[in-house]
Design an enzyme around this catalytic site. Structure first.
Site, PDB file in Angstrom:
ATOM      1  N   HIS A   1       0.797  -1.233   0.000  1.00 59.83           N
ATOM      2  CA  HIS A   1       0.000   0.000   0.000  1.00 59.83           C
ATOM      3  C   HIS A   1       0.823   1.274   0.000  1.00 59.83           C
ATOM      4  CE1 HIS A   1      -4.163  -1.441   0.529  1.00 59.83           C
ATOM      5  NE2 HIS A   1      -3.574  -2.505   1.038  1.00 59.83           N
TER       6      HIS A   1
ATOM      7  N   LYS B   1      -8.867  13.961   4.137  1.00 63.69           N
ATOM      8  CA  LYS B   1      -8.019  12.766   4.148  1.00 63.69           C
ATOM      9  C   LYS B   1      -7.121  12.924   5.356  1.00 63.69           C
ATOM     10  CE  LYS B   1      -6.590  13.992  -0.053  1.00 63.69           C
ATOM     11  NZ  LYS B   1      -6.563  12.725  -0.793  1.00 63.69           N
ATOM     12  N   ARG B   2      -6.371  11.876   5.733  1.00 65.24           N
ATOM     13  CA  ARG B   2      -5.448  12.041   6.845  1.00 65.24           C
ATOM     14  C   ARG B   2      -4.484  13.199   6.564  1.00 65.24           C
ATOM     15  NH1 ARG B   2      -5.550   8.118  11.049  1.00 65.24           N
ATOM     16  NH2 ARG B   2      -3.745   9.292  11.752  1.00 65.24           N
TER      17      ARG B   2
ATOM     18  N   LYS C   1       0.649  14.333   1.497  1.00 64.41           N
ATOM     19  CA  LYS C   1      -0.632  14.691   0.875  1.00 64.41           C
ATOM     20  C   LYS C   1      -0.716  16.194   0.594  1.00 64.41           C
ATOM     21  CE  LYS C   1      -3.186  10.793   2.955  1.00 64.41           C
ATOM     22  NZ  LYS C   1      -3.933  10.148   1.854  1.00 64.41           N
TER      23      LYS C   1
ATOM     24  N   THR D   1      -8.444   6.622  -2.554  1.00 69.70           N
ATOM     25  CA  THR D   1      -9.815   6.204  -2.842  1.00 69.70           C
ATOM     26  C   THR D   1     -10.772   7.365  -2.611  1.00 69.70           C
ATOM     27  OG1 THR D   1      -9.924   5.318  -0.606  1.00 69.70           O
ATOM     28  CG2 THR D   1      -9.564   3.728  -2.387  1.00 69.70           C
TER      29      THR D   1
ATOM     30  N   LYS E   1     -14.395   8.466  -4.599  1.00 67.54           N
ATOM     31  CA  LYS E   1     -15.679   8.809  -3.975  1.00 67.54           C
ATOM     32  C   LYS E   1     -16.169  10.159  -4.494  1.00 67.54           C
ATOM     33  CE  LYS E   1     -13.973   6.557   0.203  1.00 67.54           C
ATOM     34  NZ  LYS E   1     -13.334   6.844   1.507  1.00 67.54           N
TER      35      LYS E   1
HETATM   36  C1  LIG Z   1     -12.057   7.283   1.673  1.00 74.42           C
HETATM   37  C2  LIG Z   1     -11.584   7.736   2.974  1.00 74.42           C
HETATM   38  C3  LIG Z   1     -10.223   7.943   3.195  1.00 74.42           C
HETATM   39  C4  LIG Z   1      -9.185   7.790   2.105  1.00 74.42           C
HETATM   40  O1  LIG Z   1      -9.039   9.048   1.462  1.00 74.42           O
HETATM   41  P1  LIG Z   1      -7.736   9.364   0.568  1.00 74.42           P
HETATM   42  O2  LIG Z   1      -8.057  10.705  -0.007  1.00 74.42           O
HETATM   43  O3  LIG Z   1      -7.677   8.307  -0.478  1.00 74.42           O
HETATM   44  O4  LIG Z   1      -6.579   9.380   1.479  1.00 74.42           O
HETATM   45  C5  LIG Z   1      -9.810   8.362   4.442  1.00 74.42           C
HETATM   46  N1  LIG Z   1     -10.690   8.550   5.444  1.00 74.42           N
HETATM   47  C6  LIG Z   1     -12.011   8.365   5.276  1.00 74.42           C
HETATM   48  C7  LIG Z   1     -12.926   8.605   6.415  1.00 74.42           C
HETATM   49  C8  LIG Z   1     -12.494   7.949   4.041  1.00 74.42           C
HETATM   50  O5  LIG Z   1     -13.809   7.739   3.905  1.00 74.42           O
END
Ligand SMILES: *Cc1c(COP(=O)(O)O)cnc(C)c1O
Length: 781
Positions: A362, A538-539, A544, A646, A650
């Site tokens: 990952h 995101k985190r 990032k 991911t 979304k």
């Molecule tokens: C989808 C999701 C992530 C992943 O987001 P990235 O932008 O791909 O890092 C992280 N936290 C939550 C709560 C999510 O639903």
């Protein structure tokens, strides 16, 4: 602000949510009242919303239970190849609505709850998130469970039922503060404890080599578990109240100290993309694997294949997928079971192990790669260390592995050698893996290396979270897209259909209004629903590059201030995400965002043309509310550092456009050459956003200027230019919406159904089937 159409009204229109027939509704009401009285032991005089939620959850659960038992029977009789997805994280979020959607019960439940004089959305909001994950990796595991079930695979998810999931984030005076996530406080209607299935997991001790094989002796036991989501047997509930605020570095310790025994399944480690060398974490990693393998062996021995001792198929009845290296101990543990308990002999055992296991990588970030000190390993798992050394010795005939001069065990190397398939999670990521991190292994065994681009489940991330959009799509192309997301490309026919463009734009506007109301109710912030909703959720992590977003906020602010009478595209920039409690820089980034918000949001010259909001406590449930309202999705990590992402998928599926990086330009001296960048940096450095503490962001400035691994300056200029284009496009709503439709139509490949079908065929050696498992009252054919 007028209240938008409620989801209760919108859901009614979508037939895939089931038929609210008179009989169904009446039956549900009876079941609801029965649980309300007999399970919860309440009446209307003493009940609160949570009681009503539990009554509904139990009612819906009854519908799950029959199917679940029938499924077990079906697989027992058919005895297909089993898939075991082992992960230290399953970021499940809430279950009630998801279950109603997947069982097509939603309309009937909605109607029943409505007739009972209750509000469905209020009840749904009583459910705690199952926050047993950090970010993308845990979300992926949750999406995979949904897709494996939808594709009819005999698959099981094994993980740890942490008593405390990912911490709740509070923002206090602009800083992140962590609060323990006591998600089981009121009980969890979505689980069934199996104390009768407890099995021992051993630690410590030493090995004894005897004529009848190796024994692992003098171990400490005391670790018991429960099936499927493993948990230690809790003898007494924590007596202290868990709402207390926990300080920075002591986060894990503070949770542990509440109860000294049974710490293994106490708390999820809150690191995303970061390896923390802690004995308790290693125990968690071994715990899940040891318990899972006992269950796999038990189930396998109960099947007919066990009797056919020499049948070659016997070896091919089980697939184990390792979600990153966290469950890497499955490899030496499987070897230990086959060698020491089943007396299989090395070559045979190794053959079974490699054919059974597969490993998903990952990340390529070096700080995230698991490398355990050999001393710690030897102390905790002496027999496993022997086995790893033996694997190493045999492999060394070809090359050095996996120990190195630092006396560290490289778990990725162990996984590669012990698996028949190794995959990255996006095309570019898989290419980077074989070209860099795993180059040597690739050259030895090129056939092992594969790509499986990540995906998301369209049930949760479209049908459930965005009923309005799902309905507009279904009106045009029917409902098949929910099981076959490629069907979305049929929307391309309608990109120039004015009525369709209007419908798509209208749903977005309704979702924006709804999210604006949510923010006002829950966070007391007012935003302009006509503005562009620009999200980076995101985190919080340097790679990032939330800092690049900060520089854009400041630049846009400065431009408005310089020419206040120009027509600026109004924007609401929202950033959300948790920082690992021990990650100082990430916490400073949060503080910078809140500081920028304090200045920008109170500047009367700017008004509602720019707002900067930090979204507190970003988690699955907040993602489900926020993402449907997004116009713009920020995916601006340094090229080559985000394995897949991911969140991007979304947003795309929910009708947002993406601003993202394809490649990181060369790092040069950008600072003095770009006046607006210099201005922004001088403001951060000079205390413009922290007047009471002018040197608050000194470290962040120093980082960006002198040792930024993630090249924020290098991409600044191109990023700002691209944001200008986004502003121009937003002024033409029709063109914007056409691009949104193109985007949605191209989402097909990002369904986790596609991802799982590829894992099934190309790694697990099984064919997905849409054959329906018989309903609880149906006989097998
Ligand atoms: C989808 C999701 C992530 C992943 O987001 P990235 O932008 O791909 O890092 C992280 N936290 C939550 C709560 C999510 O639903």
């Amino acid at each position: 602000m007028s209240k938008p159409l409620s989801d209760h009204d919108k859901r009614k229109q979508i037939s895939v949510r089931g038929i609210a027939g008179v009989e169904n509704v009446a039956e549900l009401k009876v079941a609801f009242n029965r649980h309300f009285h007999f399970t919860l032991v309440k009446d209307r005089n003493v009940a609160n919303k949570r009681d009503y939620y539990f009554a509904l959850a139990n009612t819906v659960r009854d519908h799950l239970v029959g199917r679940w038992i029938r499924t077990q029977q079906y697989y027992y009789e058919k005895d297909p190849k089993r898939v075991y997805y082992i992960s230290l994280e399953f970021y499940m979020g809430r279950t009630l609505q998801n279950t109603m959607v997947n069982l097509a019960l939603e309309n009937a439940c909605d109607e029943a709850i409505y007739q009972l004089g209750l509000d469905m959305e209020e009840l749904e909001d009583m459910e705690e998130d199952a926050g047993l994950g950090n970010g993308g990796l845990g979300c992926l595991a949750a999406c995979f469970l949904d897709s494996m079930a939808s594709l009819g695979l005999a698959a099981y998810g094994y993980g740890i039922r942490y008593e405390f999931g990912i911490f709740n984030q509070k923002i206090v005076n602009g800083w992140q503060v962590e609060e323990a996530d006591d998600w089981l406080r009121y009980g969890n209607p979505w689980e069934k404890a199996r104390p009768e299935s407890m099995r021992p997991v051993k630690f410590y001790g030493r090995t004894e080599h005897t004529p009848d094989g190796v024994k692992w002796v003098d171990t400490q036991m005391g670790e018991k578990n429960k099936v499927l989501l493993w948990q230690l047997d809790a003898t007494n509930e924590p007596s202290m109240n868990m709402d207390s605020v926990i300080n920075v570095g002591g986060y894990i310790q503070a949770v542990l100290d509440r109860n000294l025994c049974e710490n293994i399944s106490r708390v999820l480690y809150p690191n995303d993309n970061f390896f923390e060398n802690k004995e308790l974490r290693l125990k968690q990693e071994y715990f899940v694997v040891a318990a899972t393998l006992q269950d796999i062996v038990r189930r396998f021995k109960a099947s007919m294949f066990w009797l056919q001792r020499d049948c070659p198929h016997r070896l091919r009845r089980v697939a184990i997928q390792l979600n990153d290296t966290h469950p890497a101990m499955a490899i030496p543990e499987l070897m230990r079971v086959l060698l020491d308990e089943e007396k299989l002999g090395w070559d045979k055992a190794w053959d079974v192990c490699v054919r059974t296991c597969a490993y998903t990588n990952h990340t390529v970030l070096p700080e995230a790669l698991e490398r355990w000190p050999i001393d710690l390993f030897h102390h905790l798992l002496p027999r496993h260390l022997e086995i790893i050394f033996e694997i190493n010795r045999r492999f060394m005939e070809v090359r050095e592995f996996p120990g190195d001069n630092d006396r560290l065990l490289n778990m990725a190397h162990l996984c590669i050698v012990g698996s028949h398939a190794v995959n990255g999670v996006a095309r570019i990521h898989s290419e980077i893996l074989i070209a860099t991190l795993f180059k040597d292994f690739y050259e030895l065994d090129p056939h092992k290396f594969q790509n499986k681009t990540n995906g998301i489940t369209p049930r949760r991330w479209l049908v459930m979270c965005n009923p309005g959009l799902a309905e507009v799509i279904a009106e045009k192309i029917g409902e098949e897209f929910i099981r076959d997301l490629d069907q979305l490309k049929r929307l391309l026919k309608f990109v120039n259909d004015d009525a369709f463009i209007r419908d798509i734009a209208k749903v977005k506007q309704e979702n924006k209004l709804k999210f604006a109301v949510h923010l006002e109710e829950h966070y007391k912030v007012k935003i302009n629903p006509q503005s562009m909703f620009d999200f980076q959720v995101k985190r919080i992590h340097e790679y990032k590059r939330q800092l690049l977003n900060c520089l854009h906020m400041i630049t846009y602010y400065n431009r408005i201030k310089k020419e206040p009478n120009k027509h600026w595209t109004p924007r609401t920039i929202m950033v959300g995400g948790k920082a690992a409690p021990g990650y100082h820089t990430a916490k400073m980034i949060i503080r910078l965002i809140t500081a920028i918000g304090e200045v920008v949001n109170h500047d009367p010259v700017v008004g509602d043309r720019l707002k900067v909001i930090f979204l507190e406590n970003y988690r699955v449930t907040l993602a489900e509310k926020a993402i449907p309202s997004a116009d713009l999705s920020e995916q601006i990590s340094t090229a080559g550092t985000e394995a897949s992402g991911t969140g991007n998928m979304k947003f795309m599926l929910n009708g947002a456009l993406t601003i993202g990086t394809m490649d990181g330009a060369n790092v040069e001296m950008y600072y003095n050459r770009i006046p607006e960048l210099k201005q922004a940096m001088d403001q951060i450095a000079g205390g413009f956003f922290s007047p009471k503490q002018p040197d608050l962001f000194k470290e962040l400035v120093d980082l960006l200027m002198h040792h930024d691994r993630f090249k924020v300056f290098a991409d600044y200029e191109a990023y700002i230019k691209c944001q200008d284009k986004v502003n121009q496009l937003y002024k033409n709503p029709k063109e914007w919406t056409k691009m949104v439709i193109h985007n949605i139509a191209g989402c097909g490949k990002f369904s986790s159904d596609r991802t799982i079908a590829q894992y099934a065929r190309e790694i697990w050696g099984i064919e997905p089937s849409l054959e329906k498992i018989p309903a609880p009252d149906e006989k097998l054919k």
